[in-house]
Write an enzyme that holds these catalytic residues in place. Structure first.
Site, PDB file in Angstrom:
ATOM      1  N   ASP A 273       0.871  -1.180   0.000  1.00 31.98           N
ATOM      2  CA  ASP A 273       0.000   0.000   0.000  1.00 31.98           C
ATOM      3  C   ASP A 273       0.907   1.228   0.000  1.00 31.98           C
ATOM      4  O   ASP A 273       1.973   1.194  -0.595  1.00 31.98           O
ATOM      5  CB  ASP A 273      -0.959  -0.035   1.188  1.00 31.98           C
ATOM      6  CG  ASP A 273      -2.267   0.694   0.897  1.00 31.98           C
ATOM      7  OD1 ASP A 273      -2.222   1.895   0.592  1.00 31.98           O
ATOM      8  OD2 ASP A 273      -3.344   0.084   0.968  1.00 31.98           O
ATOM      9  N   HIS A 307       1.747   2.083  -3.347  1.00 30.94           N
ATOM     10  CA  HIS A 307       0.655   2.871  -3.913  1.00 30.94           C
ATOM     11  C   HIS A 307       1.040   4.343  -3.996  1.00 30.94           C
ATOM     12  O   HIS A 307       0.754   5.009  -4.989  1.00 30.94           O
ATOM     13  CB  HIS A 307      -0.607   2.700  -3.073  1.00 30.94           C
ATOM     14  CG  HIS A 307      -1.254   1.358  -3.231  1.00 30.94           C
ATOM     15  ND1 HIS A 307      -2.497   1.052  -2.728  1.00 30.94           N
ATOM     16  CD2 HIS A 307      -0.817   0.228  -3.828  1.00 30.94           C
ATOM     17  CE1 HIS A 307      -2.806  -0.203  -3.016  1.00 30.94           C
ATOM     18  NE2 HIS A 307      -1.796  -0.722  -3.683  1.00 30.94           N
TER      19      HIS A 307
END
Length: 513
Positions: A273, A307
């Site tokens: 993430d 991300h």
């Protein structure tokens, strides 16, 4: 004779004192746009508390929790020192750090957490995606502690894969928790472990709550249940030379959450993430707590995957201010720098500085500033608007991204006061500005491969000075929905067949010099 006796006493006293402490507190001084920050690294006694002396053993299916916790407790009770994790693989369930303890992993040491959920069902005060509650015990946890550290050359393995499947049902638990927030249930009575059939809200790997003088350095950290290093309400925090390697859902790297005075330096990320993400509470519970994330410095960090490189939000209801990221490389991420929120969050994000940042091979936007974030775990139940203002970008370079810069405010709450200086970017799309005011671009080069390099929608007071735009299109600027006071000074508009076009607008004001 008396002289020598006195001398021996003095020497013995000096020797005794040197045995008591490894070193005096060390200080790190950093210059920032808002002033000088000084961080204190905690000092620890030279005493060593080796976990094998407390019964720890290597091998599979051996839970060393009691031995490791006994070493920590003994260390803290004796005015501190270092709890030593020696070479070898040591399995354990959760452990709790205490004041004046340095959890030190020697080279070749692996601290591996057992993935039996039942072992973590000890109601523990935590903050789950911005909401205070009682939930699973984080794998390594500290609350109301001071002078704590995790250091060394070893590996912390969160062994989180089994936990990740809980995400499929986490909205069930989060909805119940949000109901309790709106019912004004006290945080200590919001026990998620009482939810039927269970709590689907995964714990963090490392979490400090309301701690002071926190130091994490050198270790390599692998995937845990959810967020990896989560600092909550903590102050004077230093995270340095960490290697964070995660692949799981929501396996963010380092998350300062309503923290004050944080330094993240020389860390490497490959995450499932966001790499570094700054938060400060969700909606009503964030407003109730009322603590901002502030005075955070990020430097010399680099990413391989993730991300986002540095992300702020979307849980930012307590506010975020005075953030300085510089001399970093956020290559390989989906989005390099991202600030995100939505209607219902409230809160103010202000005074951000990004300087000397490299970003290559960005899959989406190099910079995305967005008030329309749509991937929140649970939708807000209010319409309170967030505020974004005073963001500054300087010396930002990207070789290629899908979009160079996207700025997307809300019509009734525009993003305001952004400056971009010496920006050099190339992307499929250039700069897209929606619902913003008072944005200045100076000495920048923007190259767009597939569209007008500048697309401006419902915005005003947008200025481009001494900047160059490259694109195979015939038009340099596209204006839509009443754009006012758009100023282009010292640009290469003559390189285009048409300087600007106006779409769906009865009133647009453009000045070209």
């Amino acid at each position: 004779m008396k002289y020598f006796q006195i001398l021996l006493i003095v020497l013995f006293s000096i020797l005794l004192q040197s045995c008591k402490t490894e070193n005096k507190n060390r200080f790190i001084t950093e210059e920032t746009p808002w002033g000088t920050e000084q961080f204190t690294l905690p000092a620890f006694n030279n005493k060593r508390f080796v976990i094998t002396d407390f019964g720890a053993k290597t091998g599979n299916n051996i839970n060393n929790q009691n031995a490791i916790q006994a070493a920590i407790d003994d260390c803290s009770s004796k005015k501190g020192g270092s709890v030593i994790i020696p070479e070898g693989t040591w399995e354990t369930s959760f452990i709790t750090l205490k004041s004046n303890v340095n959890l030190h992993l020697e080279k070749g040491a692996v601290l591996r957490f057992i993935n039996d959920f039942e072992l973590y069902k000890v109601p523990t005060f935590t903050r789950w995606e911005g909401i205070e509650c009682m939930n699973y015990h984080p794998l390594i946890y500290a609350k109301d502690a001071s002078n704590i550290a995790i250091t060394g050359d070893g590996i912390i393995d969160g062994n989180g894969e089994k936990w990740w499947k809980l995400r499929e049902h986490q909205i069930e638990s989060l909805s119940k928790l949000y109901d309790e927030v709106q019912a004004n249930t006290a945080p200590e009575k919001r026990n998620c472990l009482d939810f039927i059939p269970t709590s689907y809200l995964r714990p963090s790997l490392i979490q400090t709550v309301s701690c002071k003088n926190v130091w994490v350095e050198g270790v390599e950290i692998h995937s845990g249940p959810m967020w990896t290093v989560h600092f909550v309400y903590s102050e004077n925090v230093v995270a340095k030379k960490l290697k964070i390697v995660t692949v799981g859902s929501n396996n963010d790297g380092i998350t300062p959450d309503a923290c004050k005075k944080v330094l993240i330096d020389d860390c490497a990320f490959s995450t499932g993430d966001d790499c570094i993400v700054i938060k400060s509470g969700l909606n009503e519970d964030g407003w109730r707590v009322g603590k901002a994330s502030e005075r955070i410095i990020i430097k010399n960090c680099h990413t391989k995957t993730g991300h986002g490189g540095v992300v702020i939000g979307s849980e930012m209801s307590g506010g975020v201010k005075n953030i300085y990221a510089h001399d970093c490389d956020f290559s390989g991420t989906l989005i390099g720098v991202r600030v995100k929120s939505m209607k219902g969050r409230g809160g103010i994000v202000e005074n951000l500085w990004f300087k000397d940042i490299r970003m290559d091979s960005i899959k989406q936007e190099a910079i995305r500033i967005n008030m329309h974030y749509g991937a929140s775990s649970i939708a807000p139940r209010t319409t309170k608007l967030p505020i974004f203002r005073n963001f500054h970008f300087e010396n930002i370079n990207t070789s290629f991204s899908k979009t160079c810069i996207q700025i997307k405010g809300i019509p009734e709450q525009r993003i305001e006061n952004l400056t971009f200086k010496n920006i050099k970017m190339k992307g499929e799309l250039g700069v897209k500005i929606d619902d913003a005011t008072n944005c200045k671009f100076n000495s920048s080069i923007i190259e767009s491969v597939n569209a007008e390099p500048l697309q401006i929608v419902h915005s005003d007071n947008i200025r481009f000075n001494q900047s160059k735009f490259l694109s195979p299109t015939s038009t340099m600027v596209s204006l839509k929905d009443s754009c006012e006071n758009i100023n282009l000074t010292g640009t290469n508009f003559a390189d285009f067949k048409t300087a600007f076009i106006v779409v769906n607008s009865r009133k647009s004001e453009v000045t070209i010099k």
